[in-house]
Design a protein around this motif. Structure first.
Motif, PDB file in Angstrom:
ATOM      1  N   SER A 296       0.956  -1.422  -0.095  1.00 46.78           N
ATOM      2  CA  SER A 296      -0.126   0.096   0.002  1.00 46.78           C
ATOM      3  C   SER A 296       0.771   1.493  -0.019  1.00 46.78           C
ATOM      4  O   SER A 296       0.456   2.502  -0.605  1.00 46.78           O
ATOM      5  CB  SER A 296      -0.999  -0.042   1.338  1.00 46.78           C
ATOM      6  N   LEU A 297       2.068   1.097   0.634  1.00 46.77           N
ATOM      7  CA  LEU A 297       2.924   2.379   0.552  1.00 46.77           C
ATOM      8  C   LEU A 297       3.626   2.498  -0.616  1.00 46.77           C
ATOM      9  O   LEU A 297       3.830   3.662  -1.089  1.00 46.77           O
ATOM     10  CB  LEU A 297       4.073   2.363   1.692  1.00 46.77           C
ATOM     11  N   SER A 298       3.475   1.618  -1.597  1.00 43.17           N
ATOM     12  CA  SER A 298       4.017   1.566  -3.068  1.00 43.17           C
ATOM     13  C   SER A 298       3.088   1.973  -4.045  1.00 43.17           C
ATOM     14  O   SER A 298       3.085   1.895  -5.245  1.00 43.17           O
ATOM     15  CB  SER A 298       4.824   0.418  -3.561  1.00 43.17           C
ATOM     16  N   HIS A 299       1.401   2.171  -3.371  1.00 42.10           N
ATOM     17  CA  HIS A 299       0.492   2.573  -4.163  1.00 42.10           C
ATOM     18  C   HIS A 299       0.803   3.645  -5.047  1.00 42.10           C
ATOM     19  O   HIS A 299       1.333   4.662  -4.746  1.00 42.10           O
ATOM     20  CB  HIS A 299      -0.842   2.958  -3.401  1.00 42.10           C
ATOM     21  N   ASN A 300       0.509   3.676  -6.594  1.00 45.47           N
ATOM     22  CA  ASN A 300       0.686   4.584  -7.474  1.00 45.47           C
ATOM     23  C   ASN A 300       2.057   4.648  -7.834  1.00 45.47           C
ATOM     24  O   ASN A 300       2.629   5.766  -8.471  1.00 45.47           O
ATOM     25  CB  ASN A 300       0.081   5.982  -7.241  1.00 45.47           C
ATOM     26  N   GLY A 301       2.987   3.760  -7.309  1.00 47.40           N
ATOM     27  CA  GLY A 301       4.498   3.430  -7.554  1.00 47.40           C
ATOM     28  C   GLY A 301       4.860   2.176  -8.082  1.00 47.40           C
ATOM     29  O   GLY A 301       4.194   1.495  -8.386  1.00 47.40           O
ATOM     30  N   VAL A 302       6.119   1.925  -7.272  1.00 47.03           N
ATOM     31  CA  VAL A 302       6.930   0.803  -7.602  1.00 47.03           C
ATOM     32  C   VAL A 302       7.181   0.065  -6.332  1.00 47.03           C
ATOM     33  O   VAL A 302       7.685   0.630  -5.426  1.00 47.03           O
ATOM     34  CB  VAL A 302       8.309   1.023  -8.402  1.00 47.03           C
ATOM     35  N   LEU A 303       6.867  -1.121  -6.493  1.00 37.62           N
ATOM     36  CA  LEU A 303       7.405  -2.313  -5.477  1.00 37.62           C
ATOM     37  C   LEU A 303       8.469  -2.906  -6.021  1.00 37.62           C
ATOM     38  O   LEU A 303       8.320  -3.888  -6.868  1.00 37.62           O
ATOM     39  CB  LEU A 303       6.205  -3.131  -4.808  1.00 37.62           C
ATOM     40  N   PHE A 304       9.552  -2.924  -5.324  1.00 32.64           N
ATOM     41  CA  PHE A 304      10.721  -3.643  -5.701  1.00 32.64           C
ATOM     42  C   PHE A 304      11.216  -4.658  -4.951  1.00 32.64           C
ATOM     43  O   PHE A 304      11.465  -4.365  -3.628  1.00 32.64           O
ATOM     44  CB  PHE A 304      11.943  -2.910  -5.945  1.00 32.64           C
ATOM     45  N   LEU A 305      11.244  -6.050  -5.404  1.00 31.42           N
ATOM     46  CA  LEU A 305      11.681  -6.942  -4.485  1.00 31.42           C
ATOM     47  C   LEU A 305      12.711  -7.620  -5.149  1.00 31.42           C
ATOM     48  O   LEU A 305      12.922  -8.273  -6.330  1.00 31.42           O
ATOM     49  CB  LEU A 305      10.332  -8.189  -4.708  1.00 31.42           C
ATOM     50  N   ASP A 306      14.080  -7.405  -4.416  1.00 35.34           N
ATOM     51  CA  ASP A 306      15.295  -7.659  -4.800  1.00 35.34           C
ATOM     52  C   ASP A 306      15.743  -9.057  -4.376  1.00 35.34           C
ATOM     53  O   ASP A 306      15.107  -9.430  -3.199  1.00 35.34           O
ATOM     54  CB  ASP A 306      16.223  -6.760  -4.354  1.00 35.34           C
ATOM     55  N   GLU A 307      16.038  -9.989  -5.100  1.00 30.90           N
ATOM     56  CA  GLU A 307      16.474 -11.380  -4.728  1.00 30.90           C
ATOM     57  C   GLU A 307      15.346 -12.233  -4.499  1.00 30.90           C
ATOM     58  O   GLU A 307      15.044 -12.692  -3.440  1.00 30.90           O
ATOM     59  CB  GLU A 307      17.433 -11.440  -3.576  1.00 30.90           C
ATOM     60  N   LEU A 308      14.214 -12.115  -5.359  1.00 30.39           N
ATOM     61  CA  LEU A 308      12.826 -12.532  -5.339  1.00 30.39           C
ATOM     62  C   LEU A 308      12.828 -14.081  -4.632  1.00 30.39           C
ATOM     63  O   LEU A 308      12.084 -14.186  -3.621  1.00 30.39           O
ATOM     64  CB  LEU A 308      12.248 -12.671  -6.602  1.00 30.39           C
ATOM     65  N   PRO A 309      13.588 -15.072  -5.138  1.00 30.45           N
ATOM     66  CA  PRO A 309      13.354 -16.287  -4.395  1.00 30.45           C
ATOM     67  C   PRO A 309      13.926 -16.350  -2.990  1.00 30.45           C
ATOM     68  O   PRO A 309      13.724 -17.390  -2.225  1.00 30.45           O
ATOM     69  CB  PRO A 309      14.539 -17.268  -5.482  1.00 30.45           C
ATOM     70  N   GLU A 310      14.683 -15.403  -2.580  1.00 36.65           N
ATOM     71  CA  GLU A 310      14.912 -15.440  -1.136  1.00 36.65           C
ATOM     72  C   GLU A 310      13.984 -14.993  -0.287  1.00 36.65           C
ATOM     73  O   GLU A 310      13.894 -15.181   0.953  1.00 36.65           O
ATOM     74  CB  GLU A 310      16.267 -14.451  -0.906  1.00 36.65           C
ATOM     75  N   PHE A 311      12.477 -14.391  -0.705  1.00 41.76           N
ATOM     76  CA  PHE A 311      11.588 -14.093   0.068  1.00 41.76           C
ATOM     77  C   PHE A 311      10.935 -15.382   0.412  1.00 41.76           C
ATOM     78  O   PHE A 311      10.728 -16.336  -0.129  1.00 41.76           O
ATOM     79  CB  PHE A 311      10.726 -13.278  -0.678  1.00 41.76           C
ATOM     80  N   LYS A 312      10.373 -15.558   1.654  1.00 45.79           N
ATOM     81  CA  LYS A 312       9.820 -16.555   2.054  1.00 45.79           C
ATOM     82  C   LYS A 312       8.458 -17.138   1.036  1.00 45.79           C
ATOM     83  O   LYS A 312       7.808 -16.050   0.575  1.00 45.79           O
ATOM     84  CB  LYS A 312       9.119 -16.575   3.644  1.00 45.79           C
TER      85      LYS A 312
END
Length: 512
Positions: A296-312
């Motif tokens: 929600s904090l990235s609403h109207n913007g960009v959410l960047f998930l670096d190293e995606l497979p490292e996220f649970k």
């Protein structure tokens, strides 16, 4: 003596007016009711010390305070100032004939100074809706609240200023913000610029297409290839926020207490980059008293998930519904809040645990089993919501040392904005669809009509490259965006051919 003073509570991104009723009679005691949380219950100690330090006192009477509506849970320390002014009026220490015309909010320090509060913008919007004359709040939040026109906003540093304003008629200086002027001035100064990026022309082209159509994108490449550097510059080529989008975004950040003191209205699109150890609640929002999460904090913007497979895995899976619906609903036993979450997802990943893929000279090698286990952390349903997959290769030395400056973000943004304008006209009758990435199956069939040559090309590509069925609609959406960037009314074979390149993870040998 009974006195009524007005404050406000924020639920989700909307405010609700709270009536603070203070009754002082003979006796001893301090009773605070109306479902206050621990922070509000402790306010009597802060109020007593603050009043003592500015020349007043907590009266030796029986004080009963009700926060109405009494069945609505109130939380936070922002009611200190409201309660203190109510106590002073009710006990006859000050006179305030016009107190019912103002909303009053603020957290008190022991010396009487005021600390900033959360949610100043939605509270100011509610105050204007309910025809209050003014809003008195801490000076740190004044510019944020002053975005709302038609409402006098008074930023104060100390409770004594508020007392003098009501009791002696000493004027307060209203905070005035020229919202439109401030907004348009801030548009042309992005923090990061594509002119700083050496080489990577094909990736820049891919980012331009993603920005033009609002497509989610994943970058796959070895360490040091420039994935993070490129992702950070994506907001600089997105179309400028409209005033409505800026207000919407600022409201969410206000609720979360993330607005900057000297910045009233957020003019730059947000860029959020949470660490891969983030919890699912922190990502989508929640808690005992739900707060907006990173999406929600990235609403109207960009959410960047670096190293995606490292996220649970569980963290990634909770994004599936918000990616589809562009909002997230958080339900609790007694209430439900909905936060908007219309964002562009940009993800990056190494192609293997070691960081390299099919490179005989790589310093770290990974077995096929290790690679498959690593890549399988990204589920098919999540990948299905990512339109563009692109491989990022390291920049050669010749490009790194090249002195010629690359194209500036401002030039790329002009093309992106022109393509978005085409889409705005195309989807003007639709309430839910605003750009190509949001097209439904029905929209795809209507706006992505292919000639026979393009159909044959797409058929051959899907058979030869072992593209999955889910890639079909994504290729058509991206093709439509490429055509819009060129100003072409129809999708051609050239557009299809380019879009096919952007489905790396659907090919055999990646995710199977």
């Amino acid at each position: 003596m009974l006195t009524k003073v007005y404050g406000s509570a924020v639920f989700g991104v909307e405010a609700t007016t709270i009536t603070v009723e203070v009754n002082s009679v003979k006796g001893i005691g301090y009773h605070l009711v109306g479902l206050p949380d621990k922070a509000i219950s402790e306010s009597s100690y802060r109020i007593a010390a603050a009043l003592s330090n500015v020349g007043y006192k907590l009266p030796g009477k029986k004080i009963t305070i009700n926060m109405a509506p009494a069945d609505l849970r109130k939380e936070g320390s922002a009611y200190d100032l409201t309660l203190a002014i109510g106590i002073l009026i009710s006990s006859g220490q000050i006179k305030a004939d016009e107190v019912d015309q103002y909303l009053i909010m603020g957290e008190l320090s022991l010396d009487g100074s005021l600390q900033p509060i959360k949610g100043a913008l939605p509270i100011a919007i509610k105050a204007r809706e309910e025809k209050y004359k003014g809003f008195i709040l801490p000076a740190q939040n004044a510019r944020e609240a002053a975005i709302v026109d038609g409402l006098e906003v008074y930023g104060v540093d100390n409770i004594s200023q508020v007392i003098d304003f009501f009791n002696e008629g000493k004027p307060l200086e209203p905070t005035i913000v020229d919202t439109r002027d401030e907004f348009f001035q801030a548009l042309e100064h992005p923090e990061f610029d594509f002119a700083d990026v050496k080489g990577q022309e094909s990736i820049k082209r891919c980012m331009e297409i993603a920005a033009a159509g609002g497509h989610n994108i994943i970058l796959i490449g070895p360490p040091g290839a420039g994935k993070t550097m490129l992702a950070k510059r994506l907001p600089s080529i997105l179309p400028p926020m409209t005033l409505h989008e800026a207000l919407e975004t600022t409201k969410i950040h206000s609720v979360a207490g993330r607005t900057q003191e000297k910045v009233g209205l957020m003019a730059q699109r947000p860029f959020r980059s949470p660490h891969h150890t983030i919890s699912d609640v922190a990502l989508v929002g929640g808690g005992a008293y739900p707060q907006p999460g990173e999406i929600s904090l990235s609403h109207n913007g960009v959410l960047f998930l670096d190293e995606l497979p490292e996220f649970k895995r569980t963290v990634l899976e909770v994004m599936r519904q918000p990616l589809e619906d562009r909002e997230v609903t958080i339900s609790r036993a007694k209430f439900t809040v909905t936060y908007p979450s219309s964002f562009m997802l940009v993800a990056s990943m190494n192609p293997s645990p070691g960081g390299y893929f099919n490179d005989p000279d790589a310093p770290v090698q990974s077995s096929p089993a290790e690679m498959q286990r690593y890549l399988s952390k990204i589920s098919g349903p999540l990948l299905d919501r990512i339109d563009i997959h692109i491989e990022v290769t390291p920049v050669p030395f010749e490009k790194l040392t090249e002195e010629r400056q690359a194209e500036k973000s401002a030039e790329i943004r002009k093309r992106v904005t022109a393509a978005r304008d085409v889409q705005t006209v195309r989807f003007r009758e639709s309430e839910k669809t605003h750009y190509n990435a949001q097209m439904s199956v029905k929209d795809i069939r209507k706006y992505c009509v292919l000639d026979e040559g393009s159909k044959e090309l797409l058929k051959n590509a899907m058979e030869r490259l072992n593209l999955s069925a889910r890639a079909y609609d994504r290729i058509l959406k991206v093709s439509r965006t490429i055509a819009d960037l060129e100003g072409a009314p129809d999708i051609t074979g050239t557009h299809i051919a380019e879009a096919i390149q952007y489905r790396s993870l659907d090919r055999d040998g990646w995710l199977g």
